[in-house]
Motif scaffolding. Structure first.
Motif: not given
Length: 711
Positions: A626-640
């Protein structure tokens, strides 16, 4: 004023509505008639936001405080209901322009009229302070001009003197350019703070310009705290008095009562001459537009006829399914997964609803440029989150991943966001872009009630989320680079830190300066070293190197400028700690920034012990780390997703209120928002990460909350 919409009610609390005075992401202000015929301004908070206990409590406080005011030049409350499904507050309507509009249209005021204005506003503040309150937002936009005198309005952030602060440490409440130095520092304020704000208002009215300049909030706040006001052009007879109001130390300012004595009673000024030439006509025109309005007719709420039981078998599809079919047809998307010009369904979603016809389907749209490598990382992380979610047998909603191309420009982002906002199939937007492209998506989405989650953008322009549908899922520049601040305080502990103020990116640099100096987030002594936009860093580096153990905090954001600073410090023999924020990470800086520490808002999922499972799943799915911000986008989807599960098939306008209700723990950070002001709550610097530049690359050192434990 705008016409009522068909969806607007005709009557609220016995008040007949006539039109819309304004609308924001959280509610609407109506022009309304009281039962006895007088006009009022009626503020209504939408039900989805009223579900937030903190917001309802703040609204209840506003109503209680405003009801207790009887000062002549304030606007009386004529009704309120903080317990209604949609809380409302009605105040007497002032049919005139604001002082801000008047100055913009007709320019500075002469001394005689300034004295009349000062007299009325001083009397209003004297009444406010006598009631034990502090207004906290005295500014030209909150002064309305009527034929018989001005009115001070909007006590939405007023509070009782001595009451516990409702804001987080270091935050600023009020309007930059008109708030006091103590308010800018986030400290407790009292009546002298309102006097300072009144001085700003009078200086602006006298000169036609704010006394601490314009531009970004950080720069204005810095000048408010550290620099003298620009009062050139203030009439000589008022210069000394206004300068006293603008004293940096609260104890040196006059009280509102003293000001009233200096200005004289407003009654000493003729009612027909208190306004400068040209303004009485403007006030009269505004009043005539409203006072001659007829009694409004009831609005008509239209909707589908009820379905009879015999017709149930032929009932139309569910609203959610219908939304998707209509949107798919409009965009040229077929059941087989066709491709539109600007929108595409994500792969792996065609069977998302298999096995459960009862599940609600929600489209999560990623807004970004496919040419942006950081967007690509986020798209892969988001896709993994969607696929994992849809495989969970316990799920109550299905997700569909879509993408919208912002073309890497602000204009492209605004256009794509407008199309997303108009699409009833889209339930939430995740803006993956940076500070240039992502923020412009906010307005069209807010107008449509569509929630926008920001993963990467950190501009302080996103701080004002209270009246929007945006939620920022990370600390913004307002907090500075939290990880490096903690690194300096807990690990390095320098006697002095030099903050390099790079004037090539003055706005961003001022943000860092403010957090380190105005708000005192760095222990020990701090000094600021200015470097002109067209200068190199050689001279500054030599001065800094005279004390080689001092720490250095680079406040700019350009990688080339950061590289020049790093090179100059190295050549000058500086040996102390050197730190900066994530925006400097680019090829020029990485080539010369050896051993610098960098604070960032994203983790290295392959090196972070708390994201090992995600990194393994990412490699299995995508065949790469995973590159930068991949984990943060993963969290954003799960949060939504957890918010959408609570939302069910309700209107998407309610999603933001649902997401605000309770904290949520992701793999990268704890996502929580302040109950009142709704900004990202950075408890223990949640979501901040420390990197070290070594061998031409930035390598993760620790999460911010772990710094000082083993670092």
């Amino acid at each position: 004023m705008e016409r009522l919409l068909p969806s607007d009610p005709s009557v609220i609390g016995g008040h007949r509505l006539a039109g819309r005075l304004g609308a924001g992401g959280m509610g609407v202000v109506y022009l309304a008639r009281l039962p006895h015929g007088a006009w009022c301004a009626l503020k209504v908070i939408r039900a989805e936001y009223a579900d937030d206990p903190g917001l309802r409590a703040r609204f209840r406080r506003e109503a209680e405080l405003a009801t207790g005011l009887t000062a002549r030049w304030t606007v009386p409350v004529v009704g309120a209901d903080a317990e209604a499904r949609e809380p409302w507050l009605a105040t007497a309507y002032v049919p005139g322009p604001s002082l801000a509009e008047a100055v913009a249209l007709h320019g500075p005021w002469p001394e005689a009229q300034l004295r009349g204005l000062g007299s009325a506003l001083a009397e209003a503040l004297d009444g406010v302070h006598t009631a034990g309150l502090v207004h906290r937002d005295v500014k030209p936009a909150n002064v309305l001009l009527a034929a018989d005198g001005p009115r001070l309005i909007d006590f939405g952030i007023a509070r009782a003197v001595g009451a516990t602060a409702l804001t987080a440490d270091g935050s600023v409440v009020g309007s930059p350019g008109y708030l006091s130095p103590e308010q800018a520092r986030g400290r407790t304020v009292g009546p002298p703070s309102d006097v300072f704000s009144l001085g700003c208002v009078l200086a602006h009215t006298a000169t036609g310009r704010p006394p601490f300049g314009t531009g970004g909030a950080a720069g204005v706040l810095y000048r408010t705290v550290h620099e003298e006001p620009d009062v050139d052009g203030v009439p000589e007879g008022l210069d000394r008095l206004i300068r006293r109001c603008l004293a940096k130390q609260p104890e040196l300012r006059p009280s509102a009562r003293e000001l009233l004595d200096e200005f004289g009673e407003f009654g000493d000024f003729a009612a027909d001459s208190w306004l400068p030439e040209g303004l009485p006509a403007l006030v009269a025109v505004r009043a005539a537009r409203v006072l001659d309005l007829p009694v409004p007719e009831p609005t008509v709420l239209s909707g589908p006829a009820p379905v009879e039981p015999a017709e149930a078998a032929e009932a139309p599809p569910s609203p959610t399914r219908r939304r998707l079919l209509v949107a798919g047809a409009a965009l040229g998307v077929t059941a087989a997964g066709g491709l539109g010009a600007w929108w595409r369904w994500g792969p792996g979603n065609a069977t998302a609803n298999t096995g459960s016809a009862r599940r609600t389907r929600h489209v999560v749209a990623l807004l970004g440029s496919p040419d942006d490598a950081l967007h690509q990382h986020q798209a892969r992380g988001a896709r993994l989150a969607v696929e994992q979610h849809n495989k969970d047998a316990r799920r109550t909603v299905d997700l569909v991943l879509g993408t919208a191309d912002d073309q890497g420009t602000a204009a492209g982002s605004a256009a794509a966001a407008a199309r997303l906002a108009a699409d009833p199939a889209v339930s939430v937007v995740i803006a993956t872009g940076g500070n240039v492209t992502a923020p412009v998506a906010l307005r069209p989405c807010t107008d449509a009630g569509l929630t926008v989650l920001f993963t990467r953008a950190d501009t302080e322009d996103l701080n004002n989320v209270l009246t929007t549908t945006g939620l920022v899922l990370r600390p913004t520049q307002t907090l500075g680079p939290p990880a490096v601040l903690r690194y300096l305080n807990r690990v390095v502990k320098p006697a002095r830190t030099v903050i390099v103020h790079d004037l090539a990116t003055e706005k961003e640099s001022l943000t860092v300066i403010r957090i380190a100096t105005v708000h005192g987030k760095l222990d020990g002594e701090t000094v600021v070293e200015d470097v002109a936009a067209d200068a190199d860093f050689t001279a500054a580096a030599r001065r800094i190197a005279a004390r080689p153990q001092d720490a250095v905090l680079f406040g700019g954001v350009r990688p080339d400028r950061a590289a020049a600073c790093a090179r100059a410090l190295r050549d000058a023999g500086h040996r102390g700690a050197r730190v900066a924020g994530e925006h400097v990470l680019g090829a020029p800086f990485l080539a010369v920034g050896e051993d610098w520490r960098i604070g960032a808002g994203y983790t290295d999922a392959s090196a972070d012990p708390r994201t090992k499972a995600f990194a393994a799943a990412f490699r299995a799915r995508h065949g790469q780390a995973p590159g930068p911000w991949a984990a943060e986008a993963y969290d954003a989807v799960r949060f939504a997703a957890q918010g959408l599960a609570s939302l069910g098939d309700d209107d998407r306008r309610a999603l933001r209120a649902v997401l605000l209700r309770r904290p949520w723990q992701g793999i990268t950070r704890r996502i929580a928002f302040d109950a009142v002001w709704q900004y990202f709550k950075a408890e223990e610097d949640a979501g901040a990460f420390l990197y070290r530049v070594t061998g031409g690359a930035a390598r993760l050192v620790a999460r911010s909350d772990d710094i000082g434990k083993e670092t």
